[in-house]
Design a protein around this motif. Structure first.
Motif, PDB file in Angstrom:
ATOM      1  N   ARG A 180      -7.534  -8.061  -7.961  1.00 37.40           N
ATOM      2  CA  ARG A 180      -7.457  -7.861  -6.510  1.00 37.40           C
ATOM      3  C   ARG A 180      -6.332  -8.657  -5.871  1.00 37.40           C
ATOM      4  O   ARG A 180      -6.018  -8.475  -4.700  1.00 37.40           O
ATOM      5  N   THR A 181      -5.735  -9.563  -6.626  1.00 37.82           N
ATOM      6  CA  THR A 181      -4.650 -10.389  -6.113  1.00 37.82           C
ATOM      7  C   THR A 181      -3.352  -9.592  -6.100  1.00 37.82           C
ATOM      8  O   THR A 181      -3.050  -8.882  -7.041  1.00 37.82           O
ATOM      9  N   ILE A 182      -2.597  -9.725  -5.022  1.00 37.06           N
ATOM     10  CA  ILE A 182      -1.305  -9.046  -4.941  1.00 37.06           C
ATOM     11  C   ILE A 182      -0.223 -10.009  -5.409  1.00 37.06           C
ATOM     12  O   ILE A 182      -0.069 -11.105  -4.872  1.00 37.06           O
ATOM     13  N   LYS A 183       0.497  -9.567  -6.424  1.00 33.21           N
ATOM     14  CA  LYS A 183       1.643 -10.311  -6.940  1.00 33.21           C
ATOM     15  C   LYS A 183       2.789  -9.328  -7.093  1.00 33.21           C
ATOM     16  O   LYS A 183       2.587  -8.192  -7.501  1.00 33.21           O
ATOM     17  N   VAL A 184       3.985  -9.766  -6.728  1.00 28.59           N
ATOM     18  CA  VAL A 184       5.162  -8.906  -6.755  1.00 28.59           C
ATOM     19  C   VAL A 184       6.290  -9.668  -7.437  1.00 28.59           C
ATOM     20  O   VAL A 184       6.484 -10.861  -7.184  1.00 28.59           O
ATOM     21  N   LYS A 203       0.827  -1.209   0.000  1.00 27.32           N
ATOM     22  CA  LYS A 203       0.000   0.000   0.000  1.00 27.32           C
ATOM     23  C   LYS A 203       0.862   1.261   0.000  1.00 27.32           C
ATOM     24  O   LYS A 203       0.555   2.235  -0.686  1.00 27.32           O
ATOM     25  N   GLU A 204       1.969   1.237   0.754  1.00 24.02           N
ATOM     26  CA  GLU A 204       2.863   2.400   0.834  1.00 24.02           C
ATOM     27  C   GLU A 204       3.771   2.522  -0.388  1.00 24.02           C
ATOM     28  O   GLU A 204       4.499   3.502  -0.524  1.00 24.02           O
ATOM     29  N   GLY A 205       3.763   1.517  -1.264  1.00 22.04           N
ATOM     30  CA  GLY A 205       4.579   1.557  -2.462  1.00 22.04           C
ATOM     31  C   GLY A 205       6.015   1.099  -2.262  1.00 22.04           C
ATOM     32  O   GLY A 205       6.839   1.220  -3.168  1.00 22.04           O
ATOM     33  N   LYS A 258       6.408  -2.773  -5.010  1.00 21.17           N
ATOM     34  CA  LYS A 258       5.559  -2.452  -6.149  1.00 21.17           C
ATOM     35  C   LYS A 258       4.866  -3.710  -6.651  1.00 21.17           C
ATOM     36  O   LYS A 258       5.517  -4.699  -6.984  1.00 21.17           O
ATOM     37  N   LYS A 259       3.531  -3.676  -6.679  1.00 21.80           N
ATOM     38  CA  LYS A 259       2.792  -4.862  -7.097  1.00 21.80           C
ATOM     39  C   LYS A 259       2.564  -4.864  -8.601  1.00 21.80           C
ATOM     40  O   LYS A 259       2.586  -3.820  -9.261  1.00 21.80           O
ATOM     41  N   ILE A 260       2.336  -6.050  -9.110  1.00 22.16           N
ATOM     42  CA  ILE A 260       2.004  -6.243 -10.518  1.00 22.16           C
ATOM     43  C   ILE A 260       0.493  -6.171 -10.620  1.00 22.16           C
ATOM     44  O   ILE A 260      -0.212  -6.877  -9.881  1.00 22.16           O
TER      45      ILE A 260
END
Length: 72
Positions: free
Chosen positions: A53-57, A42-44, A47-49
């Motif tokens: 809604r799924t978080i992938k990094v 959330k704070e960056g 960095k997510k892809i």
């Protein structure tokens, strides 16, 4: 002491994990709980892809984050 070339670091760090990481992988690698991982995204700081809604990094992003934290 000579430093290790970054190419070697990126190739060998977390080699047992896939190139695209999910929250459970991030928790294992970083030693954080889900709440902290979500906060970092959330704070960056991680960095997510874009993936709905799924978080992938990307693993390279996590390696950069870890190396930056190690320099502090």
């Amino acid at each position: 002491m000579d430093s290790i070339p970054l190419e070697v670091v990126y190739k060998n760090m977390y080699s047992e994990y896939p190139e695209i990481l999910e929250v459970k992988d991030l928790c294992e690698i970083l030693g954080y709980g889900k709440k902290k991982v979500y906060q970092l995204v959330k704070e960056g700081q991680l960095k997510k892809i874009p993936c709905g809604r799924t978080i992938k990094v990307a693993k390279v992003t996590v390696i950069d984050f870890v190396l930056q934290c190690a320099q502090k």
